[in-house]
Structure formats: C-alpha cells, structure tokens
Design a protein around this motif. Structure first.
Motif: not given
Ligand code: SF4
Ligand SMILES: Cc1cc2nc3c(=O)[nH]c(=O)nc-3n(C[C@H](O)[C@H](O)[C@H](O)COP(=O)(O)OP(=O)(O)OC[C@H]3O[C@@H](n4cnc5c(N)ncnc54)[C@H](O)[C@@H]3O)c2cc1C
Length: 338
Positions: A124, A128, A136-137, A139, A145-146, A148, A156, A164-166
């Motif tokens: 991706t 972030y 915070e990521c 992935k 955390g996230c 975004a 996104h 958890a992730c977008i």
């Molecule tokens: S959207 Fe996914 S890749 Fe982006 S900061 Fe959040 S967890 Fe990380």
C-alpha cells in the motif's frame, strides 16, 4: 539503508532452498528480488528490513519470463516485465483490459524494470505505512493502531476495510486478473499449486500485516487466463489526480459479452483505488446479467457495487467517484468497436 546479504539464484528450486522456512510474506527476513521497484523503495524507507535478498531475475530464462497465447487462453510468466506485456500485440488486441491496466501504471522506466509477480505483491501507498516516524500502523507494527483512521485519509479505501486498517490496494493489473478469473501459479517447498487470483490477497480484518495467502518461500511462477467470449470487449478505466505516473483514485475493469439489443450475456467487473484488495464487484455483475445495458441499469449496478462502502472523513468522495467511474467504463465497453 540497513546492511543485507545478496544472493543470486538460477532456478526456482535454488530460490526456495535459499529462502528456507521462516516467516511468510512481507514480514520475512528473506525477500525475493525481482524488479526491486517496491522492495528496494521500502528498504530505503526502512519499512521492509530483510536480512537476505534473493535475486530471482536469472529465472526469466525459464517459463517464468515467458508470455504464451493460444486458443486456450493466455499464460503470463511472473518475471515478464510490465512493459513487454502492455506492448504485446496479441494482448492489446485480444485482452485489452490487461494491456491497459499495465500501460496506465507507473512510468515507462518503472514498467521496464517491474515484473508481473512483483506488481501483484506491491504494498500500500498509505503515507503512515511508508513513513516510519509514525508509531501507529497495524500493518507495519501489528497491534500499534492505525494513524489513518483519524488522520488524513483521502487516498484510503472505502470497500473491504476494517477497524484495524483502511489502506488501499494500489495496483492496477490485479483488477484485470480478478475480473478475468485468472489463476495464479505457485511453486513452493511442497511442489506446485494453483490458486484463483481472487484468493491471493487477504482483506485486512484484524491482521492487516498478513496480506496474502502465500506460504513461506512460495514463488509466483505465472498467471493463467482462460479464453472466453468477453475478453475482446474489455477495458480498464483509471481515474487519478493527474493523467500519468499516478495511482488510481478509482478504477474499473470491465469485460462484456453482449447479445442483441444491448442485452448483457456475461459481465465481469473489478474495482481499483477504492478497496483494500483487488475487488470483484459480483453484486453489480448480478444486477446487469440478462438486462439491457444503458445509463439507468449501469447506475443501478454502480449503486449496488458501493452499497457496503465504509468511507472516512476525507475519502467520502470516492463513493461517488467510484460509481461514476464504473458507469462510464460500462458504457464505454458497450460501445467498443470490435
Ligand atoms: S491504514 Fe493500514 S497501512 Fe495505513 S496506517 Fe492504518 S494500519 Fe497502517
Ligand atoms: C513511483 C511509482 C509509481 C507507481 N505507480 C504504479 C501504478 O500507477 N500502478 C501500479 O499498478 N503500480 C505502480 N507502481 C508499483 C510498481 O508497479 C511495482 O513496484 C512493481 O510492479 C513491482 O514489481 P517488481 O518486479 O519491481 O517487484 P519487487 O520490488 O522486486 O518485489 C515486490 C515484492 O514481491 C516479492 N516478489 C517479487 N516477485 C515475486 C515472485 N515471482 N514470487 C514471490 N514473490 C515475489 C518481493 O520479494 C517483494 O516483496 C509504482 C511504483 C513506483 C515506485
């Protein structure tokens, strides 16, 4: 950039042996190197930190580098370069969606370096994720955390996201593969296997760090697309902030088999730029099957495709843009001259 060990192998067997067991996918301490346009980029940013890089480019002399077309369909070796496939005269004529999805990606220099296998495994572009100064990521650092979710999330995804992730799946070619029911060919420690391309990528759920169904050390050897009546009437429409060298904000891959009076016999639809993984819009396909294709039915199908969209603060526009992109792509496909 951190120090790493470089190994060059000349067979898939040697590559798999060099990889050994260990973690799977992006988290692995060992990574295969194809064109390097994703891997080296992320190593420089300190996002990916392999200790060993296994160069598989010498394998392009085997079936991994070949493009084969015949009456049964198309086989694309995983080490074929994006530019070679985009420019292939038979692919341009008989599989226009595939050629366009590759031609509209990245830049000529990148397409000359980048391979098909590396393309589908690109990661991706979430800012972030790519900037390690953000703590915070999920992935990059599972459980962190996230950033975004409450950050700037214009680029996104709105489909297939989780708490958890977008992050958006950024590739274009993957949309063509999922629309055309491609099979992905794999070679690993337990031999060869095939997987529907739609089963290769995993939506984020609670574990966004796990991105694919690949086993440790598995190599993508190629992609197979069976001949079908909807291949010639196919296209890839990509909408982006600028007309070249940019990722999709929204895209649509369409393949159509039309009967008399614009009645849809078969349709295949995939969406890009708006989802966490290559996204097949099956509800939209069902909405069009057996019906006359016109602006009204195309709009109804687009509404269906985005019925479960989950936008955030800055990417609500993608729902409307994604629908308009799909409507335009469907109507363009319907009027293609064959
Ligand atoms: S959207 Fe996914 S890749 Fe982006 S900061 Fe959040 S967890 Fe990380
Ligand atoms: C500035 C820029 C703009 C871009 N724009 C676009 C765009 O608009 N659209 C788009 O689709 N893409 C775009 N890309 C992404 C680009 O297409 C990919 O980086 C490229 O296709 C990756 O291929 P590669 O051969 O360089 O992979 P690599 O970087 O060598 O590998 C990527 C990952 O895949 C693994 N890998 C590679 N080959 C195999 C294999 N056969 N089996 C198992 N694992 C493998 C590697 O270990 C690595 O983890 C852009 C990239 C850049 C840098």
């Amino acid at each position: 950039m951190r120090p790493f060990t470089y190994e060059r192998v000349d067979s898939a067997t040697a590559a798999i042996a060099a990889f050994g067991a260990g973690a799977v996918g992006a988290a692995s301490e060992r990574q295969y190197l194809a064109g390097g346009t994703t891997l080296i980029d992320l190593m420089k940013l300190d996002v990916m930190r392999p200790q060993t890089v296994i160069d598989i480019n010498a394998l392009d002399r085997t079936a991994l580098g070949r493009v084969e077309t015949n009456d049964q369909g198309l086989r694309l070796g995983a080490l074929a370069h994006m530019s070679e496939v985009a420019d292939h005269p038979v692919i341009k004529r008989d599989y226009p969606m595939i050629a366009q999805s590759l031609e509209l990606a990245a830049s000529p220099q990148i397409r000359n370096m980048a391979t098909l296998g590396g393309n589908v495994l690109q990661r991706t572009r979430c800012p972030y994720f790519r900037d390690v100064s953000y703590a915070e990521c999920n992935k990059r650092i599972p459980g962190s955390g996230c950033a975004a979710l409450d950050g700037f999330n214009r680029s996104h995804a709105v489909l297939g996201v989780s708490d958890a992730c977008i992050a958006t799946y950024p590739g274009d070619f993957g949309q063509a593969l999922i629309a055309l029911d491609a099979m992905v060919e794999l070679r690993g420690r337990n031999g060869d296997r095939k997987l529907p391309f739609g089963a290769l990528h995993r939506p984020p759920g609670g574990n966004p760090e796990i991105e694919t169904a690949l086993l440790p050390g598995e190599i993508i050897t190629g992609f197979a697309i069976a001949a079908a009546p909807w291949l010639r009437r196919s296209l890839y429409l990509k909408i982006r902030d600028r007309q070249s060298y940019e990722f999709a904000l929204a895209s649509a891959a369409i393949a159509l088999d039309m009967g008399k009076n614009q009645i849809v016999q078969e349709v295949r639809i995939a969406l890009g730029g708006v989802a966490s993984v290559p996204w097949r819009a099956r509800s939209a396909e069902r909405a069009l099957q057996g019906r006359r294709l016109n602006e009204q039915t195309a709009r109804a199908a687009a509404d269906t495709a985005f019925a479960d969209a989950n936008p955030h603060e800055h990417n609500l526009f993608k729902v409307g843009l994604g629908k308009r992109t799909l409507v335009r792509a469907l109507l363009q496909a319907a009027t293609m001259e064959l």
